[in-house]
Design a protein around this motif. Structure first.
Motif, PDB file in Angstrom:
ATOM      1  N   TYR A   1      -9.807   3.958  -3.017  1.00 55.08           N
ATOM      2  CA  TYR A   1     -10.528   2.152  -3.427  1.00 55.08           C
ATOM      3  C   TYR A   1     -11.352   0.962  -3.037  1.00 55.08           C
ATOM      4  CZ  TYR A   1      -7.177   4.374  -6.388  1.00 55.08           C
ATOM      5  OH  TYR A   1      -6.419   5.201  -7.484  1.00 55.08           O
ATOM      6  N   LEU A   2     -11.808   1.626  -1.618  1.00 56.35           N
ATOM      7  CA  LEU A   2     -12.777   1.082  -1.288  1.00 56.35           C
ATOM      8  C   LEU A   2     -13.693   1.026  -1.409  1.00 56.35           C
ATOM      9  CD1 LEU A   2     -10.681   0.749   2.894  1.00 56.35           C
ATOM     10  CD2 LEU A   2     -10.508  -0.786   1.353  1.00 56.35           C
ATOM     11  N   TRP A   3     -14.185   2.099  -1.772  1.00 54.31           N
ATOM     12  CA  TRP A   3     -15.826   2.418  -2.063  1.00 54.31           C
ATOM     13  C   TRP A   3     -16.265   2.084  -3.537  1.00 54.31           C
ATOM     14  CZ3 TRP A   3     -16.756   0.889   2.650  1.00 54.31           C
ATOM     15  CH2 TRP A   3     -15.896   1.869   4.172  1.00 54.31           C
TER      16      TRP A   3
ATOM     17  N   ASN B   1       0.907  -1.546  -0.155  1.00 53.16           N
ATOM     18  CA  ASN B   1      -0.070  -0.024   0.135  1.00 53.16           C
ATOM     19  C   ASN B   1       0.661   1.174   0.147  1.00 53.16           C
ATOM     20  OD1 ASN B   1      -2.735  -1.426   0.288  1.00 53.16           O
ATOM     21  ND2 ASN B   1      -2.825  -1.787   1.861  1.00 53.16           N
TER      22      ASN B   1
ATOM     23  N   ASN C   1      -0.992   0.487   8.979  1.00 53.34           N
ATOM     24  CA  ASN C   1      -1.520  -0.134   7.243  1.00 53.34           C
ATOM     25  C   ASN C   1      -2.887   0.603   7.540  1.00 53.34           C
ATOM     26  OD1 ASN C   1      -1.480  -2.804   6.021  1.00 53.34           O
ATOM     27  ND2 ASN C   1      -0.292  -3.502   8.477  1.00 53.34           N
ATOM     28  N   VAL C   2      -3.410   1.199   8.395  1.00 52.00           N
ATOM     29  CA  VAL C   2      -4.680   1.677   8.562  1.00 52.00           C
ATOM     30  C   VAL C   2      -4.755   3.756   7.808  1.00 52.00           C
ATOM     31  CG1 VAL C   2      -7.003   3.741   9.446  1.00 52.00           C
ATOM     32  CG2 VAL C   2      -5.808   0.629  10.483  1.00 52.00           C
TER      33      VAL C   2
ATOM     34  N   LEU D   1      -3.689   2.892   3.834  1.00 56.40           N
ATOM     35  CA  LEU D   1      -4.931   2.123   3.026  1.00 56.40           C
ATOM     36  C   LEU D   1      -5.323   2.777   2.231  1.00 56.40           C
ATOM     37  CD1 LEU D   1      -6.795  -0.709   3.799  1.00 56.40           C
ATOM     38  CD2 LEU D   1      -8.246   0.859   5.159  1.00 56.40           C
ATOM     39  N   PRO D   2      -5.472   2.240   0.637  1.00 52.98           N
ATOM     40  CA  PRO D   2      -5.978   3.801  -0.701  1.00 52.98           C
ATOM     41  C   PRO D   2      -7.211   3.821   0.169  1.00 52.98           C
ATOM     42  CG  PRO D   2      -5.642   0.656  -0.836  1.00 52.98           C
ATOM     43  CD  PRO D   2      -5.488   0.898   0.555  1.00 52.98           C
ATOM     44  N   TRP D   3      -7.656   4.643   1.022  1.00 55.45           N
ATOM     45  CA  TRP D   3      -9.555   4.534   1.467  1.00 55.45           C
ATOM     46  C   TRP D   3     -10.151   4.827  -0.224  1.00 55.45           C
ATOM     47  CZ3 TRP D   3     -10.548   3.267   5.454  1.00 55.45           C
ATOM     48  CH2 TRP D   3      -9.912   3.502   6.778  1.00 55.45           C
TER      49      TRP D   3
END
Length: 128
Positions: free
Chosen positions: A126-128, A67, A118-119, A122-124
């Motif tokens: 791309y999560l939704w 990430n 990791n939080v 995190l590629p926020w």
């Protein structure tokens, strides 16, 4: 991938600890569990503890690296984790409680740092 370097080193440590268990089993002629043999119980404890922590830390290291965490960060955590695991194995095999406590504190520090990192990485988007 930087994590592969630490996976190889830690696999070597797991192999060393497994050989210690085999050596103690053969010496005591015990087929299963520890047979009440203290040296075998100690060897199994050292191996079991490594098996508990090494996989999850390597997974978290690989994910944080994937990430986009800086490579110096991955090396820092990997190096500290290797030190903590070697220190812990030696502490158990040599029955040195103070080193065991210190090594677990370092292990937990690496684990928690990786959880937070990791939080953060995190590629926020791309999560939704």
């Amino acid at each position: 991938m930087v994590t592969a370097l630490y996976a190889v080193v830690l696999a070597g440590l797991l192999l060393f600890l497994a050989i210690q268990v085999i050596f103690q089993r053969r010496k005591a002629k015990v087929k299963y569990s520890d047979g009440g043999v203290e040296a075998l119980a100690i060897a199994r404890s050292a191996h079991g503890n490594a098996v508990d922590y090494i996989p999850i830390v390597l997974i978290l290291m690989a994910l944080v690296e994937y990430n986009g965490a800086p490579l110096w960060f991955v090396h820092l955590i990997g190096g500290l984790f290797v030190i903590s695991r070697v220190m812990h194995a030696r502490a158990i095999l040599n029955e040195r409680l103070s080193y065991r406590v210190k090594s677990m504190k370092l292990t937990f520090t690496c684990l928690v740092t990786l959880m937070v990192a990791n939080v953060f990485f995190l590629p926020w988007g791309y999560l939704w």
